[in-house]
Motif scaffolding. Structure first.
Motif, PDB file in Angstrom:
ATOM      1  N   GLY A 105     -42.241   8.957  -8.165  1.00  0.00           N
ATOM      2  CA  GLY A 105     -43.266   7.931  -8.335  1.00  0.00           C
ATOM      3  C   GLY A 105     -42.724   6.658  -8.951  1.00  0.00           C
ATOM      4  N   PHE A 106     -41.659   6.786  -9.757  1.00  0.00           N
ATOM      5  CA  PHE A 106     -41.092   5.602 -10.397  1.00  0.00           C
ATOM      6  C   PHE A 106     -40.173   4.833  -9.456  1.00  0.00           C
ATOM      7  N   VAL A 107     -39.370   5.550  -8.651  1.00  0.00           N
ATOM      8  CA  VAL A 107     -38.377   4.872  -7.813  1.00  0.00           C
ATOM      9  C   VAL A 107     -38.900   4.550  -6.419  1.00  0.00           C
ATOM     10  N   ALA A 108     -39.953   5.225  -5.973  1.00  0.00           N
ATOM     11  CA  ALA A 108     -40.425   5.046  -4.593  1.00  0.00           C
ATOM     12  C   ALA A 108     -40.825   3.616  -4.261  1.00  0.00           C
ATOM     13  N   PRO A 109     -41.514   2.873  -5.159  1.00  0.00           N
ATOM     14  CA  PRO A 109     -41.905   1.504  -4.792  1.00  0.00           C
ATOM     15  C   PRO A 109     -40.729   0.586  -4.463  1.00  0.00           C
ATOM     16  N   GLY A 110     -39.558   0.898  -4.956  1.00  0.00           N
ATOM     17  CA  GLY A 110     -38.396   0.046  -4.686  1.00  0.00           C
ATOM     18  C   GLY A 110     -37.567   0.478  -3.498  1.00  0.00           C
ATOM     19  N   LEU A 111     -38.023   1.479  -2.757  1.00  0.00           N
ATOM     20  CA  LEU A 111     -37.270   1.982  -1.623  1.00  0.00           C
ATOM     21  C   LEU A 111     -37.838   1.453  -0.310  1.00  0.00           C
ATOM     22  N   TYR A 112     -36.966   1.357   0.694  1.00  0.00           N
ATOM     23  CA  TYR A 112     -37.415   1.020   2.040  1.00  0.00           C
ATOM     24  C   TYR A 112     -38.054   2.250   2.689  1.00  0.00           C
ATOM     25  N   ARG A 113     -38.730   2.009   3.805  1.00  0.00           N
ATOM     26  CA  ARG A 113     -39.456   3.095   4.454  1.00  0.00           C
ATOM     27  C   ARG A 113     -38.517   4.209   4.906  1.00  0.00           C
ATOM     28  N   ASN A 114     -37.351   3.841   5.484  1.00  0.00           N
ATOM     29  CA  ASN A 114     -36.415   4.869   5.931  1.00  0.00           C
ATOM     30  C   ASN A 114     -35.811   5.622   4.754  1.00  0.00           C
ATOM     31  N   GLU A 115     -35.666   4.939   3.604  1.00  0.00           N
ATOM     32  CA  GLU A 115     -35.157   5.611   2.411  1.00  0.00           C
ATOM     33  C   GLU A 115     -36.177   6.598   1.864  1.00  0.00           C
ATOM     34  N   LYS A 116     -37.458   6.217   1.888  1.00  0.00           N
ATOM     35  CA  LYS A 116     -38.508   7.141   1.446  1.00  0.00           C
ATOM     36  C   LYS A 116     -38.539   8.376   2.343  1.00  0.00           C
ATOM     37  N   ARG A 117     -38.396   8.159   3.627  1.00  0.00           N
ATOM     38  CA  ARG A 117     -38.421   9.274   4.568  1.00  0.00           C
ATOM     39  C   ARG A 117     -37.236  10.197   4.354  1.00  0.00           C
ATOM     40  N   MET A 118     -36.157   9.675   3.796  1.00  0.00           N
ATOM     41  CA  MET A 118     -34.959  10.462   3.552  1.00  0.00           C
ATOM     42  C   MET A 118     -35.013  11.176   2.199  1.00  0.00           C
ATOM     43  N   ILE A 119     -35.435  10.463   1.163  1.00  0.00           N
ATOM     44  CA  ILE A 119     -35.359  10.992  -0.193  1.00  0.00           C
ATOM     45  C   ILE A 119     -36.384  12.096  -0.430  1.00  0.00           C
ATOM     46  N   ALA A 120     -37.601  11.929   0.084  1.00  0.00           N
ATOM     47  CA  ALA A 120     -38.650  12.915  -0.179  1.00  0.00           C
ATOM     48  C   ALA A 120     -38.247  14.327   0.261  1.00  0.00           C
ATOM     49  N   PRO A 121     -37.752  14.529   1.491  1.00  0.00           N
ATOM     50  CA  PRO A 121     -37.318  15.886   1.860  1.00  0.00           C
ATOM     51  C   PRO A 121     -36.157  16.399   1.006  1.00  0.00           C
ATOM     52  N   LEU A 122     -35.285  15.492   0.566  1.00  0.00           N
ATOM     53  CA  LEU A 122     -34.158  15.922  -0.255  1.00  0.00           C
ATOM     54  C   LEU A 122     -34.619  16.407  -1.627  1.00  0.00           C
ATOM     55  N   LEU A 123     -35.638  15.753  -2.192  1.00  0.00           N
ATOM     56  CA  LEU A 123     -36.174  16.205  -3.475  1.00  0.00           C
ATOM     57  C   LEU A 123     -36.776  17.593  -3.355  1.00  0.00           C
ATOM     58  N   ILE A 124     -37.524  17.814  -2.281  1.00  0.00           N
ATOM     59  CA  ILE A 124     -38.120  19.137  -2.066  1.00  0.00           C
ATOM     60  C   ILE A 124     -37.032  20.182  -1.834  1.00  0.00           C
TER      61      ILE A 124
END
Length: 248
Positions: free
Chosen positions: A92-111
């Motif tokens: 929630g803290f870092v997501a606003p500063g990420l691009y859409r493709n980065e969000k799509r990448m990071i979320a599955p990696l966190l899970i």
């Protein structure tokens, strides 16, 4: 200057808020499990107790150890169980500063990193402990009784939990390296012989000095590396396709 200063202050306030929420989640889980602290420690000690000789038992060399050891375990376990919420606060803290493709990448990696960490702990408890502890218990020295201090056992087990939990994060690390361009799947495959030697060295350093636990850590690490290379190659192809589409 005033706008940048106010923006920095707002980010610091949000960071403090999310850190407090993460700590609060750990404390809430701890309060919910504190009543079962003794039972949790007994569950943790079961693999060793099953391997110990008959009529033997664990000991406490410190006066306060029977009280503090179970609660120390409960606190660490509370952090393990609260990891999904802690990672959610980080996201929630870092997501606003990420691009859409980065969000799509990071979320599955966190899970995936959370599930892999849990898988590493479960592998250590259900596979490694039943094999390693009988090995230790079977070593007999003249004049030495096999008794284990509860605090020493807890520290020993927690080190193994962290070692296996972090080692199971190899696929996530490999995917991140491929995605960021540090390396690629082809280069990693070429370095496979060095990786195999490396995982056995790491297994030797992170586990007790017995062949069983070293091998039981090294082999999963190698298999996870191969899986990470496979997934990293897929992510790499997707990123290359996106770049080609942007150029065209």
């Amino acid at each position: 200057m005033s706008e940048s200063h106010s923006s920095l202050i707002s980010h610091l306030i949000e960071l403090r808020s999310r850190i407090l929420k993460a700590l609060l989640s750990v404390m809430l889980v701890f309060l919910g499990l504190a009543y079962f602290a003794q039972d949790l420690y007994h569950l943790l000690a079961t693999p060793l107790l099953d391997a110990m000789p008959e009529n033997s038992q664990m000991i406490a060399t410190d006066v306060a150890a029977p009280f503090f050891a179970p609660f120390k375990l409960t606190l660490v376990l509370s952090f393990f169980l609260a990891i999904p919420f802690v990672l959610y606060q980080i996201w929630g803290f870092v997501a606003p500063g990420l691009y859409r493709n980065e969000k799509r990448m990071i979320a599955p990696l966190l899970i995936a990193s959370t599930l892999l960490f849990y898988a590493g702990i479960a592998f250590a408890y259900y596979v490694v402990f039943p094999l390693a502890f009988p090995f230790f218990a079977g070593i007999e020295l003249e004049g030495v009784a096999f008794t284990t201090d509860i605090s020493s056992y807890l520290n020993f087990v927690l080190k193994l939990f962290f070692a296996f939990g972090l080692s199971f994060e190899i696929p996530v690390a490999v995917v991140l390296m491929c995605w960021t361009g540090i390396t690629n799947a082809k280069k990693l495959r070429e370095k496979r012989p060095y990786v195999i030697v490396g995982v056995f060295v790491v297994g030797m350093l992170l586990t007790p000095p017995d062949v069983i636990s070293q091998t039981m850590l090294a082999i999963p690490m190698w298999l996870l590396f191969e899986f990470g290379v496979l997934v990293g190659g897929l992510y790499q192809r997707e990123s290359e396709q996106e770049e080609n589409q942007e150029v065209s």
